[in-house]
Design a protein around this motif. Structure first.
Motif, PDB file in Angstrom:
ATOM      1  N   ARG A 266     -30.683 -13.965 -30.345  1.00  0.00           N
ATOM      2  CA  ARG A 266     -29.842 -14.811 -31.205  1.00  0.00           C
ATOM      3  C   ARG A 266     -29.756 -14.258 -32.626  1.00  0.00           C
ATOM      4  NH1 ARG A 266     -27.489 -16.780 -34.541  1.00  0.00           N
ATOM      5  NH2 ARG A 266     -26.831 -18.930 -34.923  1.00  0.00           N
ATOM      6  N   GLU A 267     -30.904 -13.767 -33.117  1.00  0.00           N
ATOM      7  CA  GLU A 267     -30.925 -13.209 -34.468  1.00  0.00           C
ATOM      8  C   GLU A 267     -30.116 -11.921 -34.535  1.00  0.00           C
ATOM      9  OE1 GLU A 267     -34.852 -14.646 -36.798  1.00  0.00           O
ATOM     10  OE2 GLU A 267     -35.216 -13.152 -35.232  1.00  0.00           O
ATOM     11  N   ALA A 268     -30.207 -11.110 -33.502  1.00  0.00           N
ATOM     12  CA  ALA A 268     -29.476  -9.839 -33.490  1.00  0.00           C
ATOM     13  C   ALA A 268     -27.968 -10.084 -33.424  1.00  0.00           C
ATOM     14  CB  ALA A 268     -29.931  -8.981 -32.311  1.00  0.00           C
ATOM     15  N   LEU A 269     -27.566 -11.073 -32.625  1.00  0.00           N
ATOM     16  CA  LEU A 269     -26.128 -11.348 -32.492  1.00  0.00           C
ATOM     17  C   LEU A 269     -25.563 -12.004 -33.747  1.00  0.00           C
ATOM     18  CD1 LEU A 269     -25.558 -12.779 -28.898  1.00  0.00           C
ATOM     19  CD2 LEU A 269     -24.891 -10.537 -29.792  1.00  0.00           C
ATOM     20  N   GLY A 270     -26.338 -12.875 -34.346  1.00  0.00           N
ATOM     21  CA  GLY A 270     -25.878 -13.577 -35.537  1.00  0.00           C
ATOM     22  C   GLY A 270     -24.827 -14.636 -35.250  1.00  0.00           C
ATOM     23  N   THR A 271     -24.744 -15.045 -34.001  1.00  0.00           N
ATOM     24  CA  THR A 271     -23.763 -16.062 -33.608  1.00  0.00           C
ATOM     25  C   THR A 271     -24.373 -16.866 -32.456  1.00  0.00           C
ATOM     26  OG1 THR A 271     -21.497 -16.352 -32.775  1.00  0.00           O
ATOM     27  CG2 THR A 271     -22.617 -14.369 -32.103  1.00  0.00           C
ATOM     28  N   PRO A 272     -23.954 -18.138 -32.283  1.00  0.00           N
ATOM     29  CA  PRO A 272     -24.646 -18.999 -31.319  1.00  0.00           C
ATOM     30  C   PRO A 272     -24.654 -18.477 -29.879  1.00  0.00           C
ATOM     31  CG  PRO A 272     -23.348 -20.344 -32.791  1.00  0.00           C
ATOM     32  CD  PRO A 272     -22.988 -18.902 -33.090  1.00  0.00           C
ATOM     33  N   VAL A 273     -25.751 -18.809 -29.202  1.00  0.00           N
ATOM     34  CA  VAL A 273     -25.936 -18.504 -27.785  1.00  0.00           C
ATOM     35  C   VAL A 273     -26.187 -19.844 -27.093  1.00  0.00           C
ATOM     36  CG1 VAL A 273     -27.477 -17.409 -26.111  1.00  0.00           C
ATOM     37  CG2 VAL A 273     -26.845 -16.184 -28.205  1.00  0.00           C
ATOM     38  N   ILE A 274     -25.428 -20.108 -26.039  1.00  0.00           N
ATOM     39  CA  ILE A 274     -25.496 -21.400 -25.365  1.00  0.00           C
ATOM     40  C   ILE A 274     -26.286 -21.273 -24.076  1.00  0.00           C
ATOM     41  CG2 ILE A 274     -24.088 -23.172 -24.218  1.00  0.00           C
ATOM     42  CD1 ILE A 274     -21.913 -22.096 -26.407  1.00  0.00           C
ATOM     43  N   ILE A 275     -27.332 -22.072 -23.961  1.00  0.00           N
ATOM     44  CA  ILE A 275     -28.134 -22.084 -22.727  1.00  0.00           C
ATOM     45  C   ILE A 275     -27.402 -22.979 -21.726  1.00  0.00           C
ATOM     46  CG2 ILE A 275     -30.397 -22.625 -21.698  1.00  0.00           C
ATOM     47  CD1 ILE A 275     -30.612 -20.520 -23.892  1.00  0.00           C
ATOM     48  N   THR A 276     -26.977 -22.412 -20.604  1.00  0.00           N
ATOM     49  CA  THR A 276     -26.288 -23.223 -19.598  1.00  0.00           C
ATOM     50  C   THR A 276     -27.240 -23.727 -18.526  1.00  0.00           C
ATOM     51  OG1 THR A 276     -25.647 -21.207 -18.410  1.00  0.00           O
ATOM     52  CG2 THR A 276     -24.066 -22.100 -19.983  1.00  0.00           C
ATOM     53  N   SER A 277     -28.385 -23.083 -18.350  1.00  0.00           N
ATOM     54  CA  SER A 277     -29.429 -23.579 -17.449  1.00  0.00           C
ATOM     55  C   SER A 277     -30.748 -22.944 -17.848  1.00  0.00           C
ATOM     56  CB  SER A 277     -29.092 -23.256 -15.990  1.00  0.00           C
ATOM     57  OG  SER A 277     -30.057 -23.823 -15.117  1.00  0.00           O
ATOM     58  N   GLY A 278     -31.716 -23.786 -18.198  1.00  0.00           N
ATOM     59  CA  GLY A 278     -33.027 -23.267 -18.585  1.00  0.00           C
ATOM     60  C   GLY A 278     -34.065 -23.678 -17.565  1.00  0.00           C
ATOM     61  N   TYR A 279     -34.902 -24.619 -17.961  1.00  0.00           N
ATOM     62  CA  TYR A 279     -35.903 -25.132 -17.025  1.00  0.00           C
ATOM     63  C   TYR A 279     -35.211 -25.953 -15.935  1.00  0.00           C
ATOM     64  CZ  TYR A 279     -39.502 -28.072 -15.028  1.00  0.00           C
ATOM     65  OH  TYR A 279     -40.312 -28.718 -14.132  1.00  0.00           O
ATOM     66  N   ARG A 280     -35.716 -25.843 -14.701  1.00  0.00           N
ATOM     67  CA  ARG A 280     -35.217 -26.681 -13.608  1.00  0.00           C
ATOM     68  C   ARG A 280     -36.386 -27.295 -12.849  1.00  0.00           C
ATOM     69  NH1 ARG A 280     -31.539 -22.055 -10.856  1.00  0.00           N
ATOM     70  NH2 ARG A 280     -30.022 -21.746 -12.540  1.00  0.00           N
ATOM     71  N   CYS A 281     -36.392 -28.618 -12.743  1.00  0.00           N
ATOM     72  CA  CYS A 281     -37.352 -29.248 -11.841  1.00  0.00           C
ATOM     73  C   CYS A 281     -36.927 -28.889 -10.412  1.00  0.00           C
ATOM     74  CB  CYS A 281     -37.387 -30.762 -12.053  1.00  0.00           C
ATOM     75  SG  CYS A 281     -35.860 -31.621 -11.656  1.00  0.00           S
ATOM     76  N   ARG A 282     -37.820 -29.122  -9.462  1.00  0.00           N
ATOM     77  CA  ARG A 282     -37.562 -28.680  -8.087  1.00  0.00           C
ATOM     78  C   ARG A 282     -36.250 -29.257  -7.515  1.00  0.00           C
ATOM     79  NH1 ARG A 282     -40.207 -25.330  -5.299  1.00  0.00           N
ATOM     80  NH2 ARG A 282     -41.812 -25.131  -6.880  1.00  0.00           N
ATOM     81  N   ASP A 283     -36.029 -30.552  -7.741  1.00  0.00           N
ATOM     82  CA  ASP A 283     -34.820 -31.195  -7.207  1.00  0.00           C
ATOM     83  C   ASP A 283     -33.557 -30.568  -7.813  1.00  0.00           C
ATOM     84  OD1 ASP A 283     -36.195 -32.936  -5.550  1.00  0.00           O
ATOM     85  OD2 ASP A 283     -36.243 -34.551  -7.037  1.00  0.00           O
ATOM     86  N   LEU A 284     -33.591 -30.349  -9.113  1.00  0.00           N
ATOM     87  CA  LEU A 284     -32.433 -29.749  -9.783  1.00  0.00           C
ATOM     88  C   LEU A 284     -32.192 -28.334  -9.258  1.00  0.00           C
ATOM     89  CD1 LEU A 284     -30.215 -29.556 -11.931  1.00  0.00           C
ATOM     90  CD2 LEU A 284     -31.986 -28.933 -13.596  1.00  0.00           C
ATOM     91  N   ASN A 285     -33.258 -27.557  -9.122  1.00  0.00           N
ATOM     92  CA  ASN A 285     -33.113 -26.175  -8.655  1.00  0.00           C
ATOM     93  C   ASN A 285     -32.487 -26.136  -7.257  1.00  0.00           C
ATOM     94  OD1 ASN A 285     -33.701 -23.248  -9.092  1.00  0.00           O
ATOM     95  ND2 ASN A 285     -34.959 -23.564  -7.267  1.00  0.00           N
ATOM     96  N   ARG A 286     -32.910 -27.052  -6.422  1.00  0.00           N
ATOM     97  CA  ARG A 286     -32.340 -27.123  -5.065  1.00  0.00           C
ATOM     98  C   ARG A 286     -30.851 -27.469  -5.141  1.00  0.00           C
ATOM     99  NH1 ARG A 286     -34.556 -31.857  -3.228  1.00  0.00           N
ATOM    100  NH2 ARG A 286     -32.688 -32.706  -4.210  1.00  0.00           N
TER     101      ARG A 286
END
Ligand SMILES: [Zn+2]
Length: 143
Positions: free
Chosen positions: A44-64
């Motif tokens: 993020r610092e290198a780009l100098g512009t926002p980075v959007i997380i579209t999927s980070g942590y997933r509980c088991r049900d969500l991952n499935r």
């Protein structure tokens, strides 16, 4: 964690719609912090512009529900799917990961509309593998 916050990694439209509690447990929180400190904040610092997380942590049900692998690093808080705010910056993202002095990462998968980055648990060796999703074929092409 200088720029990204934990909630950006827990937020999920699918989890909200399905009523899943997608709060990362303590160990996953530590892994998210490690991923952010090692890869995401420096990117993020290198780009100098926002980075959007579209999927980070997933509980088991969500991952499935999203079709994740049963051994996905998202389950441990060691992976993030993301995109730069501006699609024009996609090449800069890829170039940053290809630098000789890029931080450790296990796999970067380049999809047509987002990136996946995964890290091995702290203390493990990472492969720095870059794969490109082949939209016209059946999966991945190793670069
Ligand atoms: Zn992913």
């Amino acid at each position: 964690m200088k720029i990204f916050t934990l909630s950006e990694f827990e937020r999920s439209v699918t989890a909200a719609l399905k009523g899943y509690d997608n709060e990362a447990p303590r160990e996953a929180q530590r892994n998210i912090e490690y991923l952010v400190d090692t890869v995401m904040d420096p990117l993020r610092e290198a780009l100098g512009t926002p980075v959007i997380i579209t999927s980070g942590y997933r509980c088991r049900d969500l991952n499935r529900d999203v079709g994740g692998s049963p051994t996905s690093q998202h389950l441990m808080g060691l992976a993030a799917d993301f995109r730069p705010l501006h699609d024009d910056d996609r090449e800069r993202v890829e170039a940053w990961f290809r630098r000789d002095d890029a931080p450790p990462f296990d796999q970067l998968i380049i999809y047509p509309t987002f990136f996946h980055v995964g890290l091995r648990p702290e203390g493990s060796t990472n492969r720095r593998q870059i794969l490109r999703y082949n939209a016209f074929g059946q999966g991945y092409r190793k670069d």
